[in-house]
Design a protein around this motif. Structure first.
Motif, mmCIF file in Angstrom:
data_model
loop_
_atom_site.group_PDB
_atom_site.id
_atom_site.type_symbol
_atom_site.label_atom_id
_atom_site.label_comp_id
_atom_site.label_asym_id
_atom_site.label_seq_id
_atom_site.Cartn_x
_atom_site.Cartn_y
_atom_site.Cartn_z
ATOM 1 N N THR A 1 -2.254 1.386 -11.924
ATOM 2 C CA THR A 1 -3.539 1.512 -12.895
ATOM 3 C C THR A 1 -3.868 3.050 -13.066
ATOM 4 O OG1 THR A 1 -4.525 -0.517 -12.133
ATOM 5 C CG2 THR A 1 -6.061 0.993 -13.333
ATOM 6 N N GLN A 2 -3.653 3.537 -11.997
ATOM 7 C CA GLN A 2 -3.966 5.154 -12.069
ATOM 8 C C GLN A 2 -2.905 5.835 -12.764
ATOM 9 O OE1 GLN A 2 -4.364 7.367 -8.423
ATOM 10 N NE2 GLN A 2 -6.744 7.739 -8.550
ATOM 11 N N MET A 3 -1.615 5.430 -12.696
ATOM 12 C CA MET A 3 -0.394 6.175 -13.199
ATOM 13 C C MET A 3 -0.693 5.936 -14.889
ATOM 14 S SD MET A 3 3.220 4.306 -12.494
ATOM 15 C CE MET A 3 3.160 4.764 -10.626
ATOM 16 N N PHE A 4 -1.306 4.734 -15.070
ATOM 17 C CA PHE A 4 -1.351 4.559 -16.669
ATOM 18 C C PHE A 4 -2.577 5.382 -17.151
ATOM 19 C CE2 PHE A 4 -3.594 2.255 -20.016
ATOM 20 C CZ PHE A 4 -2.599 2.395 -21.119
ATOM 21 N N PHE A 5 -3.605 5.167 -16.566
ATOM 22 C CA PHE A 5 -5.022 5.646 -17.323
ATOM 23 C C PHE A 5 -5.147 7.272 -17.169
ATOM 24 C CE2 PHE A 5 -6.441 1.445 -16.801
ATOM 25 C CZ PHE A 5 -7.146 1.281 -18.074
ATOM 26 N N ILE A 6 -4.905 7.873 -15.911
ATOM 27 C CA ILE A 6 -4.928 9.347 -15.885
ATOM 28 C C ILE A 6 -4.157 10.134 -17.062
ATOM 29 C CG2 ILE A 6 -4.378 11.212 -14.508
ATOM 30 C CD1 ILE A 6 -5.344 9.803 -12.030
ATOM 31 N N PRO A 7 -2.610 9.680 -17.114
ATOM 32 C CA PRO A 7 -2.179 10.432 -18.294
ATOM 33 C C PRO A 7 -2.578 9.979 -19.616
ATOM 34 C CG PRO A 7 -0.549 9.051 -17.112
ATOM 35 C CD PRO A 7 -1.823 9.097 -16.420
ATOM 36 N N SER A 8 -2.828 8.726 -19.713
ATOM 37 C CA SER A 8 -3.458 8.387 -21.159
ATOM 38 C C SER A 8 -4.530 9.149 -21.638
ATOM 39 C CB SER A 8 -3.763 6.876 -20.921
ATOM 40 O OG SER A 8 -2.622 6.072 -20.820
ATOM 41 N N PHE A 9 -5.446 9.205 -20.617
ATOM 42 C CA PHE A 9 -6.645 10.295 -21.225
ATOM 43 C C PHE A 9 -6.252 11.698 -21.311
ATOM 44 C CE2 PHE A 9 -9.222 6.937 -18.810
ATOM 45 C CZ PHE A 9 -9.720 6.496 -19.883
ATOM 46 N N LEU B 1 0.911 -1.147 -0.042
ATOM 47 C CA LEU B 1 -0.091 0.075 -0.073
ATOM 48 C C LEU B 1 0.929 1.132 -0.124
ATOM 49 C CD1 LEU B 1 -2.691 -1.110 2.743
ATOM 50 C CD2 LEU B 1 -3.037 -1.008 0.259
ATOM 51 N N PHE B 2 0.335 2.374 -0.614
ATOM 52 C CA PHE B 2 0.978 3.843 -0.569
ATOM 53 C C PHE B 2 0.011 4.573 0.129
ATOM 54 C CE2 PHE B 2 3.914 2.212 -4.157
ATOM 55 C CZ PHE B 2 4.765 2.873 -3.834
ATOM 56 N N ILE B 3 0.549 5.459 0.581
ATOM 57 C CA ILE B 3 -0.261 6.761 1.359
ATOM 58 C C ILE B 3 -0.185 7.919 0.558
ATOM 59 C CG2 ILE B 3 -0.606 8.060 3.343
ATOM 60 C CD1 ILE B 3 -1.035 5.024 3.719
ATOM 61 N N LEU B 4 -1.549 8.320 -0.093
ATOM 62 C CA LEU B 4 -1.581 9.719 -0.501
ATOM 63 C C LEU B 4 -1.723 10.615 0.001
ATOM 64 C CD1 LEU B 4 -3.866 8.349 -3.601
ATOM 65 C CD2 LEU B 4 -1.529 8.726 -3.741
ATOM 66 N N ALA B 5 -0.867 11.659 0.194
ATOM 67 C CA ALA B 5 -0.947 12.717 1.082
ATOM 68 C C ALA B 5 -1.872 13.769 0.572
ATOM 69 C CB ALA B 5 0.568 13.659 1.081
ATOM 70 N N GLY B 6 -2.491 13.917 -0.440
ATOM 71 C CA GLY B 6 -3.499 14.616 -0.897
ATOM 72 C C GLY B 6 -2.923 16.065 -1.401
ATOM 73 N N ASP C 1 -1.043 -2.024 -7.095
ATOM 74 C CA ASP C 1 -1.581 -2.275 -8.187
ATOM 75 C C ASP C 1 -2.365 -1.226 -8.868
ATOM 76 O OD1 ASP C 1 -0.136 -4.595 -8.508
ATOM 77 O OD2 ASP C 1 -1.813 -5.999 -7.799
ATOM 78 N N ALA C 2 -3.458 -0.500 -7.790
ATOM 79 C CA ALA C 2 -4.509 0.253 -8.133
ATOM 80 C C ALA C 2 -3.302 1.719 -8.478
ATOM 81 C CB ALA C 2 -4.959 0.576 -6.938
ATOM 82 N N CYS C 3 -2.358 1.721 -7.760
ATOM 83 C CA CYS C 3 -1.530 2.985 -8.113
ATOM 84 C C CYS C 3 -1.042 2.894 -9.539
ATOM 85 C CB CYS C 3 -0.400 3.036 -7.164
ATOM 86 S SG CYS C 3 0.628 4.651 -7.004
ATOM 87 N N GLY D 1 3.484 12.162 -2.292
ATOM 88 C CA GLY D 1 2.962 13.682 -1.783
ATOM 89 C C GLY D 1 1.933 14.299 -3.003
ATOM 90 N N TYR D 2 0.807 13.381 -3.513
ATOM 91 C CA TYR D 2 -0.049 13.940 -4.510
ATOM 92 C C TYR D 2 -1.230 13.497 -3.862
ATOM 93 C CZ TYR D 2 2.871 15.951 -8.063
ATOM 94 O OH TYR D 2 3.629 16.565 -8.901
ATOM 95 N N SER D 3 -2.381 13.687 -4.732
ATOM 96 C CA SER D 3 -3.768 13.567 -4.369
ATOM 97 C C SER D 3 -4.134 12.264 -5.301
ATOM 98 C CB SER D 3 -4.780 14.703 -4.631
ATOM 99 O OG SER D 3 -4.543 15.258 -5.716
ATOM 100 N N TYR D 4 -3.404 11.891 -6.141
ATOM 101 C CA TYR D 4 -3.290 10.766 -7.036
ATOM 102 C C TYR D 4 -1.892 10.038 -7.256
ATOM 103 C CZ TYR D 4 -1.801 14.021 -10.711
ATOM 104 O OH TYR D 4 -1.143 14.971 -11.031
ATOM 105 N N CYS D 5 -1.901 9.171 -8.042
ATOM 106 C CA CYS D 5 -0.850 8.137 -8.252
ATOM 107 C C CYS D 5 -0.325 8.752 -9.665
ATOM 108 C CB CYS D 5 -0.887 6.680 -8.258
ATOM 109 S SG CYS D 5 -0.883 6.053 -6.788
ATOM 110 N N ALA D 6 0.874 9.480 -9.265
ATOM 111 C CA ALA D 6 1.614 9.922 -10.464
ATOM 112 C C ALA D 6 2.880 9.228 -10.658
ATOM 113 C CB ALA D 6 1.991 11.564 -10.434
ATOM 114 N N TYR D 7 3.354 9.064 -11.962
ATOM 115 C CA TYR D 7 4.567 8.373 -12.191
ATOM 116 C C TYR D 7 5.807 8.847 -11.647
ATOM 117 C CZ TYR D 7 8.441 6.167 -14.614
ATOM 118 O OH TYR D 7 9.439 5.818 -15.221
ATOM 119 N N MET D 8 5.810 10.201 -11.981
ATOM 120 C CA MET D 8 7.162 10.892 -11.384
ATOM 121 C C MET D 8 6.926 10.955 -9.673
ATOM 122 S SD MET D 8 9.242 11.290 -13.824
ATOM 123 C CE MET D 8 10.332 11.921 -12.878
#
Length: 314
Positions: A101-109, A13-18, A97-99, A177-184
């Motif tokens: 998935t997010q890091m693929f779909f958000i920048p893809s769209f 698990l990761f923790i998203l800081a928001g 795994d959810a992280c 340190g983000y509100s979503y999973c970003a690759y960088m």
């Protein structure tokens, strides 16, 4: 490069800081995020319904607008609900795994939206340079090929992101340190040599947003050249007015990216919470405003919206 003297293994698990530094204001930020989500869904669904029902809008420009609305709906659907869960219910945990998935779909769209804006610039170029052959050049088969190209490019450019992130082994913290999973964002908390990841991140920007913005500018340079060959000022104004909505959308979509790049080039370091808020604007504001711009500036769209409101009053 982070120190790895006490590195942590790959977490489940990761923790998203928001929004770091503004955790106490998460409830406040949730209100505009929720309103943006509602306005985006209502606006883009309305655009899609109007284009589907109004046969006069079954032409290339509006079919591309329908593609844009579809991608905008997908973008906010994979972004905002997770953020609202974090802001409202303090749901900061996200599985590895959810992280990915997010890091693929958000920048893809996001890359798909950029590609569609390029296709819309090409549409305006053809409409002004070859008005008599406009529908012949941009027939349905060409539009399908353009849509598939946008989709394939996004998948090809972003597929390496979760694969490379999966190979990261040690981390100096499990807090992103983000509100979503970003690759960088994940790469920056990883241990070891991350230079290849940084190069890949830059290549994604150049191969998508950089490529699209260059050819959009080129298209509008050629459009302006063609327009100023028209002797009548009235005809010039009419030709340019057909590009007004698209130019507004382009400016809104690319300005945060250009602002961030210029800030880094000039050595201006923004506060982390300000950087994250601007990054969120990349994904949230254009999908909300796009249908408002096209709805306000397109006669057929305005007539349909007024008709809907008139029916509701009756």
């Amino acid at each position: 490069m982070p120190s790895c003297n006490n590195s942590l293994p790959k977490p489940l698990l990761f923790i998203l800081a928001g929004i770091p530094g503004l955790e106490s204001s998460h409830g406040f930020f949730s209100v505009p995020f929720f309103l943006i989500f509602v306005i985006t869904v209502v606006g883009n669904v309305t655009i899609l319904c109007i284009i589907r029902m109004e046969k006069s809008l079954h032409e290339p420009m509006f079919l591309l607008l329908a593609m844009l609305s579809g991608v905008d709906l997908c973008l906010v659907s994979v972004t905002v609900p997770r953020m609202l869960g974090l802001f409202w219910m303090n749901a900061k945990e996200i599985s590895f795994d959810a992280c990915l998935t997010q890091m693929f779909f958000i920048p893809s769209f996001y890359v798909m939206e950029s590609g569609i804006l390029l296709a819309m610039a090409f549409d305006r170029f053809v409409a002004i340079w070859c008005p008599l052959r406009y529908t012949a050049i941009l027939d349905n088969s060409i539009l399908v090929k353009m849509a598939l190209t946008v989709l394939v490019r996004a998948v090809a450019v972003l597929t390496p992101a979760p694969i490379l992130a999966e190979r990261l082994e040690g981390f100096h913290t499990h807090i992103i340190g983000y509100s979503y999973c970003a690759y960088m964002a994940m790469v920056m908390i990883a241990c070891g040599d991350i230079s290849d990841h940084i190069v890949y991140g830059l290549m994604v920007i150049v191969a998508s947003v950089g490529f699209d913005l260059f050819f959009i500018i080129l298209s509008y340079g050629l459009i302006l050249h063609a327009v100023f060959q028209i002797p009548s000022w009235e005809a010039r104004g009419k030709a340019l007015s057909t590009c007004g909505s698209h130019l507004c959308v382009i400016g809104l979509f690319y300005s945060p990216v250009v602002f961030s790049v210029l800030a880094q080039i000039l050595g201006y370091h923004m506060a982390p919470h300000l950087q994250i808020i601007i990054d969120n604007l990349y994904f949230l504001v254009p999908p909300m405003v796009n249908p408002l711009i096209y709805g306000a500036r397109t006669k057929q769209m305005r007539e349909w919206v007024l008709r809907i409101f008139h029916c509701q009053r009756d």
